[in-house]
Design a protein around this motif. Structure first.
Motif, PDB file in Angstrom:
ATOM      1  N   GLY A 183       0.804  -1.215   0.000  1.00  0.00           N
ATOM      2  CA  GLY A 183       0.000   0.000   0.000  1.00  0.00           C
ATOM      3  C   GLY A 183       0.837   1.265   0.000  1.00  0.00           C
ATOM      4  O   GLY A 183       2.064   1.242  -0.133  1.00  0.00           O
ATOM      5  N   ASN A 187      -3.988   4.793   0.486  1.00  0.00           N
ATOM      6  CA  ASN A 187      -4.925   3.922   1.212  1.00  0.00           C
ATOM      7  C   ASN A 187      -4.501   3.739   2.665  1.00  0.00           C
ATOM      8  O   ASN A 187      -4.864   2.748   3.303  1.00  0.00           O
ATOM      9  CB  ASN A 187      -5.055   2.568   0.511  1.00  0.00           C
ATOM     10  CG  ASN A 187      -3.816   1.702   0.650  1.00  0.00           C
ATOM     11  OD1 ASN A 187      -2.734   2.196   0.965  1.00  0.00           O
ATOM     12  ND2 ASN A 187      -3.967   0.407   0.425  1.00  0.00           N
ATOM     13  N   TYR A 189      -1.517   3.173   3.804  1.00  0.00           N
ATOM     14  CA  TYR A 189      -0.502   2.119   3.901  1.00  0.00           C
ATOM     15  C   TYR A 189      -1.102   0.789   4.346  1.00  0.00           C
ATOM     16  O   TYR A 189      -0.515   0.047   5.138  1.00  0.00           O
ATOM     17  CB  TYR A 189       0.640   2.550   4.830  1.00  0.00           C
ATOM     18  CG  TYR A 189       1.394   3.737   4.290  1.00  0.00           C
ATOM     19  CD1 TYR A 189       2.378   3.577   3.312  1.00  0.00           C
ATOM     20  CD2 TYR A 189       1.093   5.033   4.709  1.00  0.00           C
ATOM     21  CE1 TYR A 189       3.049   4.674   2.785  1.00  0.00           C
ATOM     22  CE2 TYR A 189       1.758   6.134   4.187  1.00  0.00           C
ATOM     23  CZ  TYR A 189       2.736   5.946   3.223  1.00  0.00           C
ATOM     24  OH  TYR A 189       3.392   7.037   2.694  1.00  0.00           O
ATOM     25  N   ARG A 190      -2.275   0.492   3.827  1.00  0.00           N
ATOM     26  CA  ARG A 190      -2.898  -0.809   4.069  1.00  0.00           C
ATOM     27  C   ARG A 190      -2.476  -1.774   2.964  1.00  0.00           C
ATOM     28  O   ARG A 190      -2.406  -1.392   1.799  1.00  0.00           O
ATOM     29  CB  ARG A 190      -4.420  -0.673   4.111  1.00  0.00           C
ATOM     30  CG  ARG A 190      -4.936   0.123   5.308  1.00  0.00           C
ATOM     31  CD  ARG A 190      -6.436   0.354   5.195  1.00  0.00           C
ATOM     32  NE  ARG A 190      -6.997   0.972   6.387  1.00  0.00           N
ATOM     33  CZ  ARG A 190      -7.057   2.287   6.595  1.00  0.00           C
ATOM     34  NH1 ARG A 190      -6.578   3.116   5.680  1.00  0.00           N
ATOM     35  NH2 ARG A 190      -7.588   2.769   7.706  1.00  0.00           N
ATOM     36  N   ASP A 191      -2.218  -3.015   3.334  1.00  0.00           N
ATOM     37  CA  ASP A 191      -1.797  -4.007   2.350  1.00  0.00           C
ATOM     38  C   ASP A 191      -2.922  -4.297   1.360  1.00  0.00           C
ATOM     39  O   ASP A 191      -4.109  -4.217   1.702  1.00  0.00           O
ATOM     40  CB  ASP A 191      -1.378  -5.294   3.049  1.00  0.00           C
ATOM     41  CG  ASP A 191      -0.089  -5.112   3.846  1.00  0.00           C
ATOM     42  OD1 ASP A 191       0.568  -4.075   3.681  1.00  0.00           O
ATOM     43  OD2 ASP A 191       0.246  -6.015   4.629  1.00  0.00           O
ATOM     44  N   ILE A 192      -2.539  -4.674   0.142  1.00  0.00           N
ATOM     45  CA  ILE A 192      -3.505  -4.826  -0.951  1.00  0.00           C
ATOM     46  C   ILE A 192      -3.433  -6.236  -1.531  1.00  0.00           C
ATOM     47  O   ILE A 192      -2.347  -6.770  -1.772  1.00  0.00           O
ATOM     48  CB  ILE A 192      -3.227  -3.797  -2.066  1.00  0.00           C
ATOM     49  CG1 ILE A 192      -3.381  -2.369  -1.522  1.00  0.00           C
ATOM     50  CG2 ILE A 192      -4.161  -4.017  -3.254  1.00  0.00           C
ATOM     51  CD1 ILE A 192      -2.942  -1.290  -2.499  1.00  0.00           C
ATOM     52  N   SER A 252      -8.066  -3.415  -0.189  1.00  0.00           N
ATOM     53  CA  SER A 252      -7.149  -2.982   0.863  1.00  0.00           C
ATOM     54  C   SER A 252      -7.605  -3.603   2.175  1.00  0.00           C
ATOM     55  O   SER A 252      -8.798  -3.571   2.505  1.00  0.00           O
ATOM     56  CB  SER A 252      -7.144  -1.453   0.982  1.00  0.00           C
ATOM     57  OG  SER A 252      -6.494  -0.865  -0.123  1.00  0.00           O
ATOM     58  N   GLU A 373      -5.818   3.077  -6.171  1.00  0.00           N
ATOM     59  CA  GLU A 373      -5.794   2.493  -4.825  1.00  0.00           C
ATOM     60  C   GLU A 373      -4.469   2.737  -4.113  1.00  0.00           C
ATOM     61  O   GLU A 373      -4.409   2.744  -2.887  1.00  0.00           O
ATOM     62  CB  GLU A 373      -6.096   0.996  -4.886  1.00  0.00           C
ATOM     63  CG  GLU A 373      -6.343   0.344  -3.538  1.00  0.00           C
ATOM     64  CD  GLU A 373      -7.551   0.913  -2.802  1.00  0.00           C
ATOM     65  OE1 GLU A 373      -7.618   0.762  -1.572  1.00  0.00           O
ATOM     66  OE2 GLU A 373      -8.432   1.521  -3.450  1.00  0.00           O
ATOM     67  N   CYS A 375      -1.209   1.096  -5.051  1.00  0.00           N
ATOM     68  CA  CYS A 375      -0.348  -0.095  -4.948  1.00  0.00           C
ATOM     69  C   CYS A 375       1.123   0.313  -4.817  1.00  0.00           C
ATOM     70  O   CYS A 375       1.545   1.269  -5.448  1.00  0.00           O
ATOM     71  CB  CYS A 375      -0.504  -0.975  -6.184  1.00  0.00           C
ATOM     72  SG  CYS A 375      -2.166  -1.660  -6.396  1.00  0.00           S
TER      73      CYS A 375
END
Length: 375
Positions: A183, A187, A189-192, A252, A373, A375
């Motif tokens: 991320g 977003n 820094y939320r994982d995607i 996310s 988003e 990435c």
């Protein structure tokens, strides 16, 4: 003359306003209270409320609930998409490398989720799994994957997982998905993760699914916990056309119950776009039609072919449940860096033909999704 000019300008502005309003009107809404938004005209997001995140975790907390979930059927496509060969690839090819998990992740996970790991040890010790079926040598080879500890504990296999959710009517389903990014500021820094568009949105009913929760390296247990969705994103073109070339989506994720992001445990795969139709792919998913495929992943290995404009085809015996599973190009087990690029995801096909299809990642699908988003 001036009055006539002013009248023309007013008319043009009115038309523009009506067009803008019409775009807002066609944005598909949810029935759960989640916020839906049209970003830049190319992608649409659905964002979970805190209540929905809590409901999703509660919905899929038990193994019984997960085992009762049904694989999501493949969506139907138009006859035009079944005609085969499409346009040659356009745009400059691109690559973004992946990243490896924390070297202590498995040790930490065993302390965080001891019941899941103990159940896993007992189950693997007591079970016997039949040998994986082999495909026709000239078309594809398939094999059981994360049943074996050296696979599900290792990158890149552990970056693939099972995505549970409900349809708009409340029925439980699952797809496959994979981790592709840690991320960015876009977003929080939320994982995607990446999956198929039809795992988020039903184009036949024009309704969103709901309550998505991702279980990485799932094999009947959840060795790294569960990760509820924060925001899902599909292409506007997919919502309006349902075309296979746009059947890709991003989610996310929120951290798990230990407060860690999924990439801590799994690392993340790279991604590629605008590459040619003929590539050697390793496609991974949870196929309901193969022995223990609802619990463990299978892998198909084959050279892809031109399945239509921005559509890839490849030989494989996986069917429902494999939707959203990654097609990995330049596959290299146990290594990160400049290897293991997601180049497509499973979209669908016709069961019994030993072939399925997916969107060829390009500047028209994965690029706008990742741009919006973060990435």
């Amino acid at each position: 003359m001036f009055r006539k000019f002013r009248l023309i300008v007013v008319c043009l502005l009115s038309v523009a306003l009506l067009l803008a309003l019409s775009v807002q009107i066609v944005v598909p809404q949810t029935e759960t209270g989640a916020r839906v938004a049209l970003d830049d005209g190319q992608t649409i997001t659905v964002t979970a409320s805190e209540e929905e995140q809590k409901a999703a975790l509660e919905m899929w907390a038990s193994r019984e609930a997960r085992e009762a979930a049904k694989p999501l059927p493949w969506p139907e496509v138009s006859p035009e998409e079944l005609k085969g060969v499409g346009e040659e690839p356009k745009g400059k090819p691109g690559l973004v490398p992946g990243g490896e998990p924390d070297p202590q992740a498995d040790i930490v996970a065993q302390m965080e989720f001891p019941e899941e790991w103990q159940a896993l040890v007992e189950e693997l010790a007591a079970s016997e799994v039949a040998a994986a079926p082999q495909g026709t040598a000239a078309i594809y080879t398939s094999f059981l994957t994360n049943y074996y500890a050296q696979m599900w504990k290792e990158f890149p296999y552990k970056a693939v997982g099972k995505l549970y959710f409900q349809d708009a009517a409340g029925g439980g389903h699952y797809c496959s998905a994979s981790v592709i990014s840690p991320g960015s500021s876009k977003n929080g820094y939320r994982d995607i993760i990446v999956t198929a568009g039809h795992c988020l949105y039903d184009t036949s009913t024009k309704k969103w699914h709901k309550n998505w929760v991702f279980y990485p390296a799932y094999n009947g247990t959840a060795p790294y916990g569960s990760f509820p969705y924060w925001r899902g994103r599909i292409l506007t073109a997919y919502a309006s056309t349902g075309a296979r070339r746009y059947d890709v989506a991003l989610i996310s994720l929120q951290p798990n119950s230990s407060g860690k992001e999924v990439t801590y445990y799994t690392g993340y795969l790279g991604r590629s776009w605008n590459y040619g139709y003929n590539q050697l792919h390793f496609a991974i998913g949870y196929p309901s039609n193969l022995t223990n495929g609802t619990k463990y992943t299978y892998t198909c290995v084959a050279e892809s072919f031109n399945g239509g404009t921005d559509v890839l085809g490849m030989g494989c015996d996986m069917t429902y449940g494999s939707s959203g599973g990654p097609w990995i190009m330049r596959f290299k087990p146990y290594q990160g860096g400049a290897n293991n690029y997601v180049n497509s995801v499973v979209s669908g096909g016709t069961p019994g033909t030993y072939t399925f299809y997916g969107p060829r990642f390009s500047s028209n699908n994965i690029v706008p999704l990742c741009t919006d988003e973060g990435c």
